[in-house]
Design a protein around this motif. Structure first.
Motif, PDB file in Angstrom:
ATOM      1  N   ALA A  39       0.819  -1.221   0.000  1.00 27.19           N
ATOM      2  CA  ALA A  39       0.000   0.000   0.000  1.00 27.19           C
ATOM      3  C   ALA A  39       0.851   1.268   0.000  1.00 27.19           C
ATOM      4  N   ASP A  40       1.834   1.345   0.880  1.00 27.50           N
ATOM      5  CA  ASP A  40       2.635   2.574   0.928  1.00 27.50           C
ATOM      6  C   ASP A  40       4.090   2.285   0.523  1.00 27.50           C
ATOM      7  N   TYR A  41       4.232   1.327  -0.370  1.00 29.72           N
ATOM      8  CA  TYR A  41       5.572   0.928  -0.814  1.00 29.72           C
ATOM      9  C   TYR A  41       6.109   1.900  -1.859  1.00 29.72           C
ATOM     10  N   SER A  42       7.362   2.259  -1.652  1.00 26.78           N
ATOM     11  CA  SER A  42       8.019   3.098  -2.634  1.00 26.78           C
ATOM     12  C   SER A  42       9.300   2.359  -3.060  1.00 26.78           C
ATOM     13  N   GLN A 100       4.470   3.997  -8.821  1.00 26.17           N
ATOM     14  CA  GLN A 100       5.608   3.199  -8.323  1.00 26.17           C
ATOM     15  C   GLN A 100       6.550   2.869  -9.493  1.00 26.17           C
TER      16      GLN A 100
END
Ligand code: AMP
Length: 301
Positions: free
Chosen positions: A101-104, A126
């Motif tokens: 979900a909040d992966y960069s 992304q």
């Protein structure tokens, strides 16, 4: 040359006419595994703390580099899908982003010089973040899906301006180009940025559009399809792995790469999830390639 694949690593729940099963999944899992048969491959992605040593071993056995695989507290991305009786349709039953979900994406310094970058299916934002960290890739390829065309077309079009090769299926091509005509869609997609557009048509083969003209190839006639999941990702991964092993990225290299992509796609559908890739050998790949060329009536290709 080496291939750097950015995308998802997942646990999939697959429902087919013969039952429901859980398996390793994800666009980057399939693409990096397929690429590894042809060239050194590295994976950039994220998993949760439920991702066990046995799952890591899958990549290690294939030689896929995991320096860019992050582990975060929480659950690994989970996707569930159900196929129709003839496998021609797939319905998504669940998309649980979890750690995604909040992966960069972060490219470790050593991997920023990768020559070939594959932006496998993941949120276009992304994909852009990953691309911005690559130094001077010789080739950037992008795969996407209907979800992103529906929900973030602008981000996707921004990404498309920066890629060389777009790989997507026929339904997505029509949707993204906003025309029911596939040839017109190919031409419209070329105008969005990429120099080459590869349209996957599942069991009906593949079409490639570029300034050099168009090129088509049939799929290998698989007698016993078990699970079509990942065929498109394996096609793309194998294609890029194959290009990475070429000296010049010319028209004939692309055509050879599409044939190998077709071969890897045909193997993966014969087992659940990536099962077939665990034991696949280069010899089996070459044998099937020859059979495919005979089938396509292109024995000298
Ligand atoms: P394919 O059959 O080639 O379309 O790829 C299927 C794989 O895509 C599955 O293993 C899923 O885990 C993965 N997948 C499904 N939905 C998404 C999504 N929204 N973003 C990225 N990967 C996804």
């Amino acid at each position: 040359m080496s291939v750097l694949v950015v995308g998802t690593v997942a646990f999939d729940t697959i429902e087919t006419p013969s039952g429901s099963d859980k398996t390793l999944g994800g666009s980057a899992m399939y693409a990096s595994a397929a690429a590894s048969f042809f060239a050194p491959a590295q994976l950039i992605g994220v998993v949760g703390d439920d991702f066990e040593a046995q799952h890591l071993r899958f990549f290690e056995r294939l030689g896929v580099g995991l320096q860019g695989l992050e582990r975060r507290p929480g659950k690994t991305f989970h996707w569930a899908g159900r196929y129709s009786a003839d496998f021609s349709n797939r319905e998504t039953l669940a998309t649980d982003l979890n750690v995604l979900a909040d992966y960069s994406p972060k490219l470790p310094d050593k991997l920023r010089d990768a020559e070939i970058l594959m932006l496998a299916n993941i949120h276009p934002q992304q994909q852009i973040e990953a691309l911005s960290q690559a130094r001077m890739p010789r080739l950037v390829a992008l795969d996407t899906m209907n979800l992103w065309i529906d929900t973030c077309r602008d981000d996707l079009q921004r990404a498309l301006k920066q890629v060389d090769l777009l790989i997507l299926n026929d339904e997505e091509a029509r949707q993204l180009a906003q025309t029911p005509q596939l040839v017109k869609a190919g031409e419209a997609l070329l105008k969005m940025g990429p120099r080459r557009v590869v349209v996957k048509k599942g069991e009906h083969g593949v079409l490639c559009f570029s300034e050099e003209g168009s090129f088509g190839f049939p799929a290998y006639p698989v007698a016993d399809v078990v699970d079509p999941t990942g065929a498109g990702d394996c096609f793309a991964g194998a294609m890029l792995g194959c290009l990475a092993s070429e000296r010049a990225l010319d028209e004939s290299a692309y055509r050879r790469a599409m044939v190998y992509g077709t071969v890897l796609g045909s193997f993966v559908v014969e087992g659940l999830g990536p099962e077939k890739l665990r034991s696949l050998t280069r010899k089996e790949i070459e044998t099937r390639r020859k059979e495919l060329l005979q089938f396509a009536a292109a024995p000298n290709f």
